[in-house]
Design an enzyme around this catalytic site. Structure first.
Site, short mmCIF file in Angstrom:
data_model
loop_
_atom_site.label_atom_id
_atom_site.label_comp_id
_atom_site.label_asym_id
_atom_site.label_seq_id
_atom_site.Cartn_x
_atom_site.Cartn_y
_atom_site.Cartn_z
N THR A 76 0.80 -1.22 0.00
CA THR A 76 0.00 0.00 0.00
C THR A 76 0.84 1.29 0.00
O THR A 76 0.57 2.21 -0.76
CB THR A 76 -0.95 -0.01 1.21
N ASN A 97 5.51 -0.69 3.58
CA ASN A 97 4.69 0.03 4.57
C ASN A 97 5.56 0.38 5.77
O ASN A 97 5.41 1.40 6.41
CB ASN A 97 3.51 -0.82 5.01
N LYS A 157 -6.87 4.67 5.55
CA LYS A 157 -5.47 4.46 5.94
C LYS A 157 -4.68 5.76 5.88
O LYS A 157 -4.73 6.47 4.86
CB LYS A 157 -4.80 3.46 5.00
N ASP A 352 -3.53 -0.03 -5.65
CA ASP A 352 -2.16 0.10 -5.11
C ASP A 352 -1.39 -1.22 -5.16
O ASP A 352 -0.19 -1.24 -4.92
CB ASP A 352 -2.20 0.67 -3.69
ZN LIG Z 1 -3.04 -5.19 1.97
#
Ligand SMILES: [Zn+2]
Length: 549
Positions: A76, A97, A157, A352
């Site tokens: 992401t 991430n 998020k 993404d």
């Molecule tokens: Zn994920």
């Protein structure tokens, strides 16, 4: 005939120039990111989609059918950063991430920033884009307009809202679940939450959804694009016996959280409804698209990812989440039609990263795959390195398919890092789940003619990466036996939708390969701005009206 011809030419040029001037930039760019959306969700769910959601792009816009992430790791943070900057982790620096930071000797999260404070949330607010190394297309637009325009991001998020907008965004809003249930931001962007955000938070919609019932939108027997409702491949909510509709959310928690209260909304389609609510409020209260200075609104829908992680690719829960998202898109587009007009707005929609089928599901249908790709590797490599050197715990960390060796220990014991890495690779390659392994320092010398090498070259940021890349076999993940995940360079993780429509976009489609890094340059070409400073993608000429001039 001779008299008719000039009239035809005049008529043709009038018609060709109207109704839109291809040189005129949009008043608003809306970028929609659907977290974990595979391209084939469009084709698999096609018969059940409404005419004015996803399908509107097919009727009025441009569809890139062969659109891919062009780097390794498909996650992401890197995904949103690559969409906005038009380049890859090797340049924008968001390699995961989170990643292991050798200076602080701990994992760092891609948008954590202890120098800022949260607004609206006491636990989830301290975020900023300071670890993003390059500029975004929205940053270039801010520079272009002398900062007179607005750039706003909304997502469940934090990393999606922050990284999709950039350094100079006016605002990025994300959701703080648990016991707060509010949209929040940080002092990086502003001193206090706008009234419209506080007023929305005060309505406590997340609390209402968390005590509601999630049932299928349509009769469950119509969900033939998915498997049965009750399968062993789906994660079960805590408090439920089976992964089956209807879900009384007031009695449940997501399976992989302990007691995170309102976070349950993430794992239902209602999380996406909250994001549309916020996007529509931002349009209205911030006056986006209302003047000649082009604005940007980035909207990232995260519930698709949470639901995909919990239930997998063939679950009715996943299909229902997309069918409901389709209606959210319709709600968004209808508001744009009524308040600004689609002729003045350019909309793109992408993802993404993709996701793999649940490996247990693959195995049960005779496909290769596995669930514990790196299990035992750290211990085994530590053992072999200890047997060679007498120094223990030389492997510091394994994450994002990378192994980090302890450089301090290596130096203190006067060991040769290069030889240790070779030894570690020999051991890593004895694991049946791992197909290939490379030293990070060797990646720049790899031949770019091989696809995997190219993905590693573009995903590898030497200062943030580990010492060794460990490439699994296809279908192998580190995850439980229910639900699924993503992260590799295989096509199930790289193939994403790219849909565009509105101002400056031609109706059409292409099967030529396009890359996630092409979106930002294409938006810059439409807007007439400079390109992001680290841009490595290309303008998608086939999609632009102005390219025909
Ligand atoms: Zn994920």
């Amino acid at each position: 005939m001779n008299k008719i011809l000039p009239i035809c030419i005049v008529l043709f040029s009038v018609l060709a120039c109207s109704p839109v001037d291809p040189e005129k930039p949009p008043k608003l760019v809306i970028g929609i990111v659907v977290d974990q959306m595979r391209y084939d969700y469009l084709t698999r769910y096609w018969d059940d989609l409404s005419p004015n959601g996803f399908k509107r792009f097919y009727k009025q816009g441009f569809v890139a059918h062969n659109h891919h992430f062009n780097y390794y790791q498909t996650l992401t943070g890197p995904g949103h950063a690559s969409i906005s900057t038009g380049t890859t982790p090797s340049v924008h620096g968001i390699i995961g991430n989170e990643w292991y930071d050798r200076t602080s000797q701990r994992e760092v999260y891609c948008v954590d920033d202890k120098d800022v404070e949260g607004l609206g949330s006491t636990t989830k607010g301290r975020k900023s884009p300071k670890q993003l190394i390059t500029t975004t297309f929205a940053d270039q637009l801010r520079l272009h307009t002398q900062f007179r325009n607005k750039v706003i991001g909304v997502s469940l998020k934090d990393r999606s809202a922050v990284l999709s907008t950039g350094h100079s965004a006016n605002a990025a809003y994300w959701f703080a679940g648990e016991d707060e249930g509010v949209f929040t931001t940080s002092t990086y962007y502003m001193d206090s939450l706008p009234n419209w955000v506080s007023e929305y938070n005060a309505k406590k919609h997340p609390h209402q959804y968390a005590s509601s019932v999630w049932n299928t939108l349509h009769p469950i027997e119509t969900y033939t694009a998915s498997g049965p409702d009750d399968t062993p491949y789906e994660g079960i909510f805590k408090g439920a016996d089976r992964p089956t509709f209807p879900y009384d959310l007031s009695t449940l928690s997501p399976d992989y959280y302990k007691d995170k209260g309102l976070d349950i909304v993430h794992n239902t389609p209602f999380g996406n409804t909250l994001v549309t609510d916020m996007a529509l409020l931002a349009l209205k209260h911030e006056g986006l698209g209302k003047d000649e200075e082009a604005d940007v609104l980035m909207i990232s829908y995260s519930s698709t990812d949470h639901v995909g992680h919990q239930f997998g690719l063939t679950a009715i829960e996943t299909q229902d989440t997309y069918l409901r998202l389709d209606l959210e898109l319709e709600r968004l587009f209808s508001e744009i039609d009524q308040t600004i007009g689609m002729d003045d707005v350019t909309v793109f929609l992408t993802s993404d990263h993709g996701a793999v089928h649940v490996p247990k599901y693959l195995n049960d249908h005779k496909f290769p795959g596995g669930h514990d790709k790196s299990k035992g590797i750290k211990d085994q490599v530590n053992q072999v390195l200890f047997s060679k050197t007498g120094v223990d715990n030389l492997v510091l960390h394994i994450g994002n398919d990378q192994m980090y060796l302890d450089h301090e220990r290596v130096a203190k014991n006067k060991l040769a890092l290069d030889k240790l890495a070779d030894e570690a690779i020999r051991m890593v390659l004895t694991f049946s789940t791992i197909e290939k392994a490379f030293k990070t320092v060797d990646v720049p010398q790899l031949s770019p003619s091989e696809k995997l090498h190219n993905l590693l070259l573009r995903g590898n940021h030497v200062k943030r990466a580990g010492d060794i890349y460990m490439i699994p076999k296809p279908g192998h993940i580190d995850y439980g036996h229910t639900g699924t995940t993503h992260g590799t360079g295989f096509s199930y993780d790289t193939h994403a939708p790219l849909l565009m429509m509105g101002r400056g976009i031609k109706a059409g489609q292409t099967y030529k390969e396009t890359s996630i890094t092409d979106i930002a340059p294409t938006m810059c070409a439409l807007l007439g701005t400079a390109f992001p400073n680290g841009m490595t993608g290309s303008v998608i000429l086939d999609a632009l009206l102005k390219a025909d001039k």
